[in-house]
Design a protein around this motif. Structure first.
Motif, PDB file in Angstrom:
ATOM      1  N   ASP A 185      22.011  33.367  36.265  1.00 42.10           N
ATOM      2  CA  ASP A 185      21.564  34.969  35.581  1.00 42.10           C
ATOM      3  C   ASP A 185      22.205  35.959  36.685  1.00 42.10           C
ATOM      4  N   SER A 197      32.356  38.302  27.106  1.00 47.17           N
ATOM      5  CA  SER A 197      31.971  37.264  26.170  1.00 47.17           C
ATOM      6  C   SER A 197      31.970  35.949  26.679  1.00 47.17           C
ATOM      7  N   THR A 241      29.509  35.224  29.248  1.00 46.89           N
ATOM      8  CA  THR A 241      28.191  34.926  28.709  1.00 46.89           C
ATOM      9  C   THR A 241      28.291  33.369  27.966  1.00 46.89           C
ATOM     10  N   TYR A 256      28.649  41.229  34.815  1.00 42.07           N
ATOM     11  CA  TYR A 256      28.639  42.502  34.039  1.00 42.07           C
ATOM     12  C   TYR A 256      28.830  43.988  34.692  1.00 42.07           C
ATOM     13  N   GLN A 279      22.824  37.302  23.343  1.00 43.18           N
ATOM     14  CA  GLN A 279      23.433  38.128  24.283  1.00 43.18           C
ATOM     15  C   GLN A 279      24.651  38.548  23.492  1.00 43.18           C
ATOM     16  N   VAL A 330      26.428  42.645  23.315  1.00 38.83           N
ATOM     17  CA  VAL A 330      27.632  42.940  23.504  1.00 38.83           C
ATOM     18  C   VAL A 330      28.282  43.483  22.477  1.00 38.83           C
ATOM     19  N   LEU A 356      25.839  36.272  36.307  1.00 38.78           N
ATOM     20  CA  LEU A 356      26.135  37.077  35.241  1.00 38.78           C
ATOM     21  C   LEU A 356      25.905  38.386  35.367  1.00 38.78           C
TER      22      LEU A 356
END
Length: 853
Positions: A719, A509, A512, A726, A818, A822, A722
């Motif tokens: 992006d 989080s 994000t 992830y 997003q 999650v 990220l």
């Protein structure tokens, strides 16, 4: 002590399944850490070998002695050296050969019309050195360039762009040049230097397109004669070189290249992986601690009986520590072996996804083996220490008790301590991000917030599970109610189980929210600063890309649809002794296309000796309009400039602005990074964009985008970041889910008789499975909710701290879609973690379960 060891061994043999999840958690954390260290050592050694092989024939390099480095750059810009020095060098005793090495930016266009490379590593062009020993590239196919327009490219770039010998394509220098590929080359035995692309031209073409004027080179490569060492060669060269020019050994040059790769990529790459190794180990620590805590709680009567039979506290504690030691050593040793496998897999995986690392064997250093082993053992033993001490404190009379009731959820001391920690965390954080912005205070506040969440976990879990589980009574009836009561039975256990998942979700989080905030910041920056209609740019970042031709803005400006077209170039100079990046542009057109805030002075009057600076830089250097400042350029010349304008915003325009006329005498390879275009009144966006695209097609076909599209593409790297985050955090979430599954499995073992009684009074197997699954979902939902709250708070802290530590204004943004994804993933993962324990519970034999003591 021998009795303790025998007791531990018999307990491990009897309860192997209890520690399966612990072993797997330690294994994954240690394997990731060991794999990261082995991968880092391997890459450093392989790059060192590759550079050593490529430059083995170069014994000395002649170059400018001084470099100017702008903030945020690890490699400085050096003044070129005259190619006439080659004859001087060749006349030195002990010199076998010397050749000029001209290097600049040059980006090839592939067969599909798209530029090759530019995503970080540089895209290089230079002269093809005819002496094969001085040339770091080796001709693998075809021939060397003999005429103007002929080039040799590295084989990796050709393969990526689907180009072959005989093909004609465009080389952006940044002016587009039509070239024909006549040869393919390798670097140090590889198809290229990682992602770097190289195009070799004739010397005359290199001087024409890559230098400000003929007769200049980046360096001069020198080869020694037989029996002359590199240091001896340098010692002979140094006295005859002009002032400001130096000679270094070939070995030193190769080491600088390796250090550059290490500082720009390898260190960041390995540090990035090590951070996630630490997160994975932290999650594993919570899971391990929870497992041992449950096992000790389940063996309360057993330990009490041992105490009643004469076992001392030390013996009971030692037995538990011995169990943990066996698990720690075995799991860590297997994890180290697994780490070697991970490193080997990464070495195969990265080239497959477009990151071609140099070839070579894995390098396994003693540190890469001993450190993960030691960390795994310490983490496991540290996690088991408190439960072991608790086991030793078991009173002999505890053997007479039927059960122990967990009152942690109602603990007043825990509630007061957790609330005090939360208040301290909030106060420290607010001070660090709002009152006195410092990353240190903000980081301390974040750590205190994490501690507060852990301490308040059992207190909060009771309320959270009641709220989250209240719909289950209506939706799932008795099954849902039992699941909720089971999750409420031990608040400490529920909180400890959920904490591992909470940390994983919190970090996801956090990134994000931070990624969304960076995108919002970029969009805000473009919307606020860029007043044009379209932006022309090349999609590149880092050192990649060649930029655009400075003539493009002028060609676009002649279109009948266009009102203003301004190109933003980039230069480097020392301003009052400090390296700074300069924006090279037409200041008058800049003011019409960009919002520079309040301007003091006039941008129209910069001329050849005027400079415009931001108000922040002016204040820090005590400058104002009319002040004098001294600029030292990369060609060594020093000139005094007058500050003729001070403007407010620097987000896209940069901190220092000079005219192209002022930059022209000192430039090397001129290029623009952005062309901003404003249309005339009445011209539609589609009409104007189409006209600009036609002109841009003749200049290497850079991207033409609206303001919104430009903001989105500028944030494209976020992006990518990220996605990698992830993927790496998936390991931490996996370990957390193993912890949930292990806790439920142990809880089922603890409740064997209870489950048997439920089956005896009519509960079906499917109802029993559903009860265990819903209990898992409730625990996961609690961990996910806590992780989302903590992650959003830490994301806000990071954004505000970055805002306070930077001149740019950061925007805070919460991405609801997003974060919902999650949350769904976290809860779904909880359901997945409960599948195996649920199946195991449903398979219990009813009569045996009832008879279990």
């Amino acid at each position: 002590m021998n009795a303790s060891v025998r007791l531990s061994m018999s307990s491990l043999r009897a309860h192997k399944r209890r520690f399966a999840g612990t072993v797997l958690a330690v294994f994954l954390g240690v394997a990731f850490l060991a794999g990261t260290l082995v991968m880092g050592d391997t890459l450093r050694a392989n790059f060192d070998t590759m550079f050593g092989d490529a430059t083995s024939g170069t014994d000395a390099v002649v170059r400018s002695a001084d470099a100017i480095t702008a903030p945020g750059e690890s490699q400085g810009v050096r003044q070129p050296v005259p190619t006439a020095l080659v004859k001087t060098v060749e006349g030195i005793p002990g010199v076998a050969a010397a050749a000029p090495d001209i290097q600049g930016a040059g980006q090839l266009v592939g067969a599909d019309g798209e530029a090759i490379g530019g995503k970080g590593p540089p895209t290089l062009a230079g002269n093809w050195i005819t002496d094969p020993e001085l040339n770091p590239y080796r001709l693998a196919e075809g021939r060397t360039p003999a005429r103007s327009g002929e080039v040799v490219v590295n084989r990796g770039a050709a393969a990526k762009g689907h180009l072959k010998i005989g093909d004609t394509t465009t080389l952006r220098t940044p002016d587009p040049v039509k070239v024909t590929i006549v040869g393919l080359a390798t670097f140090g035995g590889e198809d290229g230097m990682a992602q770097v692309t190289f195009t070799g031209m004739t010397q005359s073409d290199a001087e024409k397109y890559l230098t400000a004027k003929p007769g200049e080179a980046s360096t001069i490569q020198v080869r020694a004669g037989p029996g002359v060492s590199q240091q001896t060669l340098v010692d002979r060269l140094t006295p005859v070189l002009p002032k400001g020019v130096e000679a270094i050994t070939g070995q030193q040059s190769a080491q600088e290249d390796t250090d550059m790769i290490s500082s720009q990529f390898l260190t960041i790459f390995t540090t990035f992986l090590l951070v996630f190794s630490g997160i994975a180990l932290l999650v594993a620590t919570l899971s391990i601690h929870n497992t041992f805590a449950i096992v000790i709680a389940q063996r309360t009567r057993e330990n009490a009986l041992l105490r009643a039979l004469g076992a001392s506290r030390r013996q009971v504690t030692a037995a538990t520590v011995t169990e943990a030691s066996v698990v720690a050593v075995a799991a860590s040793a297997v994890g180290v072996a697994g780490g070697i496998g991970i490193a080997a897999g990464l070495k195969i995986l990265f080239p497959a996804i477009g990151f071609p690392f140099p070839g070579g064997d894995l390098v396994i250093s003693p540190l890469s083996m001993t450190l993960p082993l030691a960390v795994g053992i310490v983490v496991c033993l540290g996690s088991a220490l408190m439960p072991a001490v608790r086991a030793g404190r078991t009173a002999p009379l505890a053997a007479l008790r039927e059960t122990a009731v967990d009152q942690s959820g109602a603990s007043r001391v825990r509630a007061v301590t957790g609330t005090a920690l939360a208040a301290l965390a909030l106060g420290t954080t607010l001070t660090g991000v709002l009152i006195s912005p410092t990353l240190l205070l903000a980081g301390l506040g974040a750590v205190l917030a994490l501690l507060a969440f852990v301490v308040l976990g059992p207190v909060a879990s009771s309320t959270a599970v009641r709220v989250l589980g209240s719909p289950l009574d209506r939706l799932r009836g008795v099954t849902g109610g039992l699941a909720r009561r089971n999750a409420l039975r031990s608040p400490r256990r529920t909180a400890a189980t959920a904490s591992a998942l909470m940390i994983g979700v919190a970090v996801v989080s956090l990134f994000t929210v931070f990624g969304a905030s960076l995108k919002a910041t970029m969009d805000q920056t473009v919307s606020r600063s860029f007043a044009g209609d379209v932006a022309v740019s090349t999609p590149s970042f880092g050192a990649g890309g060649s930029g655009m031709s400075p003539r493009l803005a002028g060609a676009i400006g002649k279109l009948p649809e266009v009102d203003t077209a301004v190109g933003l170039g980039r230069g480097v100079a020392e301003v009052d002794g400090q390296g700074r990046a300069l924006t090279v542009t037409d200041p008058t057109a800049l003011a019409r296309t960009f919002d520079l805030g309040r301007v003091q002075g006039s941008l129209r009057t910069l001329g050849n000796d005027g400079i415009a600076i931001t108000r922040t830089e002016a204040n820090s250097h005590h400058l104002t309009t009319g002040s004098k400042t001294r600029l030292t350029f990369t060609d060594g010349k020093k000139e005094t400039f007058t500050v003729r304008a001070v403007y407010g915003r620097s987000e896209l325009a940069g901190d220092y602005v000079i005219t192209r006329a002022a930059w022209a005498p000192h430039r090397t390879q001129d290029s623009d990074t952005l062309v901003a275009v404003s249309f005339k009144h009445g011209v539609s966006a589609a009409e104007g964009k189409a006209a600009v695209e036609k002109v841009a097609a003749h200049y290497g076909n850079p991207q033409v985008q609206t303001r919104h599209e430009y903001a989105q593409s500028s944030a494209g790297g976020i992006d990518m970041m990220l996605t990698l985050v992830y993927a790496l955090l998936a390991l931490a979430v996996l370990i957390a889910l193993l912890g949930i599954a292990n806790t439920l499995t142990l809880a089922i073992h603890e409740r064997t008789r209870e489950l048997g009684l439920l089956r005896a009074v009519g509960q079906t197997r499917s109802q029993l499975r559903a009860m265990v699954r819903w209990e898992s979902i409730l625990v996961a939902a609690f961990g996910t909710l806590g992780g989302l709250s903590l992650g959003a708070f830490l994301g806000w802290v990071l954004v505000k701290a970055s805002d306070g530590a930077s001149d740019s204004a950061f925007a805070f943004a919460i991405p609801p879609v997003q974060l919902v994804v999650v949350a769904l993933v976290g809860v779904s993962a909880g359901a997945l973690a409960g599948l195996r324990p649920a199946r195991r519970a449903a398979r219990l034999d009813v009569l045996r379960a009832i008879a279990t003591e």
